[in-house]
Design a protein around this motif. Structure first.
Motif, PDB file in Angstrom:
ATOM      1  N   LEU A  61       0.822  -1.202   0.000  1.00 55.27           N
ATOM      2  CA  LEU A  61       0.000   0.000   0.000  1.00 55.27           C
ATOM      3  C   LEU A  61       0.862   1.260   0.000  1.00 55.27           C
ATOM      4  CD1 LEU A  61      -2.733  -1.019   2.589  1.00 55.27           C
ATOM      5  CD2 LEU A  61      -3.133  -0.458   0.183  1.00 55.27           C
ATOM      6  N   GLU A  62       0.388   2.259  -0.746  1.00 56.78           N
ATOM      7  CA  GLU A  62       1.024   3.572  -0.774  1.00 56.78           C
ATOM      8  C   GLU A  62      -0.018   4.623  -0.411  1.00 56.78           C
ATOM      9  OE1 GLU A  62       4.062   4.343  -1.174  1.00 56.78           O
ATOM     10  OE2 GLU A  62       5.046   2.658  -2.174  1.00 56.78           O
ATOM     11  N   PRO A  63       0.398   5.771   0.143  1.00 59.79           N
ATOM     12  CA  PRO A  63      -0.555   6.831   0.460  1.00 59.79           C
ATOM     13  C   PRO A  63      -1.428   7.185  -0.745  1.00 59.79           C
ATOM     14  CG  PRO A  63       1.573   7.341   1.407  1.00 59.79           C
ATOM     15  CD  PRO A  63       1.776   6.127   0.547  1.00 59.79           C
ATOM     16  N   GLY A  64      -2.717   7.318  -0.500  1.00 57.98           N
ATOM     17  CA  GLY A  64      -3.665   7.638  -1.554  1.00 57.98           C
ATOM     18  C   GLY A  64      -4.412   6.431  -2.086  1.00 57.98           C
ATOM     19  N   ASP A  65      -3.954   5.213  -1.776  1.00 60.55           N
ATOM     20  CA  ASP A  65      -4.666   4.016  -2.223  1.00 60.55           C
ATOM     21  C   ASP A  65      -6.000   3.904  -1.492  1.00 60.55           C
ATOM     22  OD1 ASP A  65      -2.593   3.335  -3.908  1.00 60.55           O
ATOM     23  OD2 ASP A  65      -1.697   1.881  -2.529  1.00 60.55           O
ATOM     24  N   LEU A  66      -7.000   3.358  -2.177  1.00 65.05           N
ATOM     25  CA  LEU A  66      -8.299   3.126  -1.555  1.00 65.05           C
ATOM     26  C   LEU A  66      -8.304   1.766  -0.873  1.00 65.05           C
ATOM     27  CD1 LEU A  66     -10.810   4.373  -4.292  1.00 65.05           C
ATOM     28  CD2 LEU A  66      -9.663   5.672  -2.486  1.00 65.05           C
ATOM     29  N   VAL A  67      -8.831   1.711   0.326  1.00 66.97           N
ATOM     30  CA  VAL A  67      -8.932   0.451   1.064  1.00 66.97           C
ATOM     31  C   VAL A  67     -10.414   0.145   1.292  1.00 66.97           C
ATOM     32  CG1 VAL A  67      -6.672   0.459   2.151  1.00 66.97           C
ATOM     33  CG2 VAL A  67      -8.508   1.780   3.189  1.00 66.97           C
ATOM     34  N   PHE A  68     -10.777  -1.125   1.078  1.00 67.24           N
ATOM     35  CA  PHE A  68     -12.184  -1.539   1.132  1.00 67.24           C
ATOM     36  C   PHE A  68     -12.383  -2.601   2.207  1.00 67.24           C
ATOM     37  CE2 PHE A  68     -11.420  -0.036  -3.191  1.00 67.24           C
ATOM     38  CZ  PHE A  68     -12.496   0.813  -3.395  1.00 67.24           C
ATOM     39  N   ASP A  72      -7.927   5.702  11.556  1.00 67.11           N
ATOM     40  CA  ASP A  72      -7.865   4.419  12.243  1.00 67.11           C
ATOM     41  C   ASP A  72      -6.707   3.604  11.687  1.00 67.11           C
ATOM     42  OD1 ASP A  72     -10.008   3.976  14.293  1.00 67.11           O
ATOM     43  OD2 ASP A  72     -11.286   4.648  12.638  1.00 67.11           O
ATOM     44  N   SER A  73      -6.416   2.495  12.345  1.00 67.42           N
ATOM     45  CA  SER A  73      -5.294   1.643  11.961  1.00 67.42           C
ATOM     46  C   SER A  73      -5.768   0.348  11.312  1.00 67.42           C
ATOM     47  CB  SER A  73      -4.440   1.301  13.189  1.00 67.42           C
ATOM     48  OG  SER A  73      -3.449   0.354  12.852  1.00 67.42           O
ATOM     49  N   LEU A  74      -5.130  -0.016  10.209  1.00 72.11           N
ATOM     50  CA  LEU A  74      -5.417  -1.291   9.566  1.00 72.11           C
ATOM     51  C   LEU A  74      -4.980  -2.458  10.443  1.00 72.11           C
ATOM     52  CD1 LEU A  74      -4.339  -0.602   5.863  1.00 72.11           C
ATOM     53  CD2 LEU A  74      -6.666  -0.850   6.736  1.00 72.11           C
ATOM     54  N   ASP A  75      -4.123  -2.211  11.409  1.00 68.20           N
ATOM     55  CA  ASP A  75      -3.653  -3.267  12.296  1.00 68.20           C
ATOM     56  C   ASP A  75      -4.639  -3.569  13.423  1.00 68.20           C
ATOM     57  OD1 ASP A  75      -1.328  -3.862  10.963  1.00 68.20           O
ATOM     58  OD2 ASP A  75      -0.106  -2.463  12.103  1.00 68.20           O
ATOM     59  N   ASP A  76      -5.595  -2.688  13.652  1.00 68.07           N
ATOM     60  CA  ASP A  76      -6.614  -2.980  14.653  1.00 68.07           C
ATOM     61  C   ASP A  76      -7.405  -4.212  14.220  1.00 68.07           C
ATOM     62  OD1 ASP A  76      -5.848  -0.829  16.131  1.00 68.07           O
ATOM     63  OD2 ASP A  76      -7.467   0.488  15.452  1.00 68.07           O
ATOM     64  N   ARG A  77      -7.744  -5.055  15.180  1.00 67.48           N
ATOM     65  CA  ARG A  77      -8.333  -6.344  14.836  1.00 67.48           C
ATOM     66  C   ARG A  77      -9.596  -6.221  14.003  1.00 67.48           C
ATOM     67  NH1 ARG A  77     -10.160 -10.849  19.240  1.00 67.48           N
ATOM     68  NH2 ARG A  77     -11.944  -9.444  19.478  1.00 67.48           N
ATOM     69  N   TYR A  78     -10.454  -5.252  14.321  1.00 69.40           N
ATOM     70  CA  TYR A  78     -11.702  -5.092  13.577  1.00 69.40           C
ATOM     71  C   TYR A  78     -11.449  -4.825  12.098  1.00 69.40           C
ATOM     72  CZ  TYR A  78     -16.138  -3.158  12.032  1.00 69.40           C
ATOM     73  OH  TYR A  78     -17.294  -2.914  11.327  1.00 69.40           O
ATOM     74  N   TRP A  79     -10.542  -3.884  11.825  1.00 65.49           N
ATOM     75  CA  TRP A  79     -10.273  -3.526  10.433  1.00 65.49           C
ATOM     76  C   TRP A  79      -9.428  -4.589   9.731  1.00 65.49           C
ATOM     77  CZ3 TRP A  79     -13.628  -0.356   8.884  1.00 65.49           C
ATOM     78  CH2 TRP A  79     -14.114   0.652   9.732  1.00 65.49           C
ATOM     79  N   ARG A  80      -8.552  -5.236  10.459  1.00 70.04           N
ATOM     80  CA  ARG A  80      -7.755  -6.300   9.861  1.00 70.04           C
ATOM     81  C   ARG A  80      -8.650  -7.457   9.396  1.00 70.04           C
ATOM     82  NH1 ARG A  80      -4.599  -6.987  13.868  1.00 70.04           N
ATOM     83  NH2 ARG A  80      -5.474  -8.914  14.722  1.00 70.04           N
ATOM     84  N   ARG A  81      -9.657  -7.782  10.211  1.00 77.58           N
ATOM     85  CA  ARG A  81     -10.547  -8.886   9.855  1.00 77.58           C
ATOM     86  C   ARG A  81     -11.510  -8.523   8.732  1.00 77.58           C
ATOM     87  NH1 ARG A  81     -13.332 -11.302  15.116  1.00 77.58           N
ATOM     88  NH2 ARG A  81     -14.088  -9.152  15.146  1.00 77.58           N
ATOM     89  N   SER A  82     -11.910  -7.251   8.659  1.00 76.72           N
ATOM     90  CA  SER A  82     -12.912  -6.865   7.660  1.00 76.72           C
ATOM     91  C   SER A  82     -12.296  -6.357   6.348  1.00 76.72           C
ATOM     92  CB  SER A  82     -13.844  -5.795   8.243  1.00 76.72           C
ATOM     93  OG  SER A  82     -13.117  -4.661   8.661  1.00 76.72           O
ATOM     94  N   PHE A  83     -10.970  -6.202   6.304  1.00 74.45           N
ATOM     95  CA  PHE A  83     -10.303  -5.726   5.090  1.00 74.45           C
ATOM     96  C   PHE A  83     -10.542  -6.702   3.929  1.00 74.45           C
ATOM     97  CE2 PHE A  83      -6.554  -5.741   2.299  1.00 74.45           C
ATOM     98  CZ  PHE A  83      -6.527  -4.413   1.896  1.00 74.45           C
ATOM     99  N   ILE A  84     -10.894  -6.155   2.740  1.00 77.98           N
ATOM    100  CA  ILE A  84     -11.107  -6.981   1.550  1.00 77.98           C
ATOM    101  C   ILE A  84      -9.956  -6.831   0.567  1.00 77.98           C
ATOM    102  CG2 ILE A  84     -12.591  -7.451  -0.433  1.00 77.98           C
ATOM    103  CD1 ILE A  84     -14.932  -6.332   1.117  1.00 77.98           C
ATOM    104  N   GLU A  85      -9.754  -5.601   0.089  1.00 77.40           N
ATOM    105  CA  GLU A  85      -8.720  -5.353  -0.905  1.00 77.40           C
ATOM    106  C   GLU A  85      -8.445  -3.858  -1.000  1.00 77.40           C
ATOM    107  OE1 GLU A  85     -10.611  -6.961  -4.432  1.00 77.40           O
ATOM    108  OE2 GLU A  85     -11.096  -4.943  -5.152  1.00 77.40           O
ATOM    109  N   ALA A  86      -7.445  -3.523  -1.811  1.00 75.78           N
ATOM    110  CA  ALA A  86      -7.094  -2.113  -2.023  1.00 75.78           C
ATOM    111  C   ALA A  86      -6.871  -1.867  -3.508  1.00 75.78           C
ATOM    112  CB  ALA A  86      -5.837  -1.749  -1.242  1.00 75.78           C
ATOM    113  N   LYS A  87      -7.130  -0.644  -3.943  1.00 73.22           N
ATOM    114  CA  LYS A  87      -6.921  -0.269  -5.341  1.00 73.22           C
ATOM    115  C   LYS A  87      -6.228   1.079  -5.423  1.00 73.22           C
ATOM    116  CE  LYS A  87     -10.189  -2.966  -7.977  1.00 73.22           C
ATOM    117  NZ  LYS A  87     -11.227  -2.965  -9.045  1.00 73.22           N
ATOM    118  N   ARG A  88      -5.412   1.239  -6.475  1.00 72.26           N
ATOM    119  CA  ARG A  88      -4.667   2.474  -6.701  1.00 72.26           C
ATOM    120  C   ARG A  88      -5.461   3.372  -7.656  1.00 72.26           C
ATOM    121  NH1 ARG A  88       1.262   1.328  -6.352  1.00 72.26           N
ATOM    122  NH2 ARG A  88       0.482   1.185  -4.210  1.00 72.26           N
TER     123      ARG A  88
END
Length: 212
Positions: free
Chosen positions: A140-147, A182-198
């Motif tokens: 991931l790079e700054p500006g990428d979308l996270v879903f 928020d942090s992607l490392d937090d358990r809630y977001w880590r578990r619900s993360f699907i993918e990212a796009k540039r």
């Protein structure tokens, strides 16, 4: 891996005060040092708006995800600086302006249109299907979308913009204070993360010229 934009996050966040109440569940107050998690709220699912023309060639898209230096740092900085200035802006279902408030897709669409001249689809379900390069979690790079899938059904229901240093900015919910970090490392977001796009790979050439 410390991302390029990460050093700007603490400085910018000292200038804004995140709100503490909200509409979605567990999390606590807005950004105060270490990011905190929260539950999900309903997200807007409005009609899509076609993306503007000016997409890069297949070769250019490939270069963005190869082991090449990141090519869009200035444009990403502009989007994220603007986004951080809006921390604490209230959450509003269907909202897409600083005056009315934002939902998650409205917040992303507002920043990308204002700073990159890029018209993204209005809903997260359509935004995740844009013709932009997929990005691996560790690339991931700054500006990428996270879903994210926040409803437990495996379908996209929330989105944000990656800041760097495993953090992202998004319009969360009423109970969690609207726009926050928020942090992607937090358990809630880590578990619900699907993918990212540039998505910035789709930015029109005029935007790149404004941010050399």
């Amino acid at each position: 891996m410390l991302q390029r934009f990460a050093p700007l996050v603490p400085l910018a966040l000292t200038l804004v005060l995140a709100a503490c109440a909200g509409q979605v569940a567990p999390p606590q107050a807005g950004y105060q040092g270490a990011p905190r998690t929260h539950s999900a709220a309903p997200w807007a699912q409005d009609d899509a708006t076609p993306a503007e023309t000016g997409e890069p060639t297949a070769q250019e898209l490939a270069e963005l995800t190869d082991d090449q230096p990141y090519q869009l740092p200035q444009l990403a900085d502009s989007i994220l600086s603007h986004g951080l200035s809006l921390v604490g802006t209230r959450y509003r279902f269907g909202g897409s302006s600083a005056k009315s408030g934002f939902d998650c897709s409205g917040f992303i669409g507002y920043l990308f249109k204002e700073e990159a001249g890029l018209q993204l689809p209005r809903s997260t379900r359509e935004m995740i299907n844009i013709d932009a390069p997929l990005v691996e979690r560790d690339e991931l790079e700054p500006g990428d979308l996270v879903f994210f899938s926040t409803n437990g059904r495996g379908r996209v229901s929330h989105a944000g913009i990656y800041l760097g240093d495993d953090q992202f900015i998004h319009s969360a919910s009423r109970r969690s204070g609207g726009v926050r970090v928020d942090s992607l490392d937090d358990r809630y977001w880590r578990r619900s993360f699907i993918e990212a796009k540039r998505a910035l790979a789709m930015a029109p050439s005029e935007a790149l010229e404004r941010h050399p």
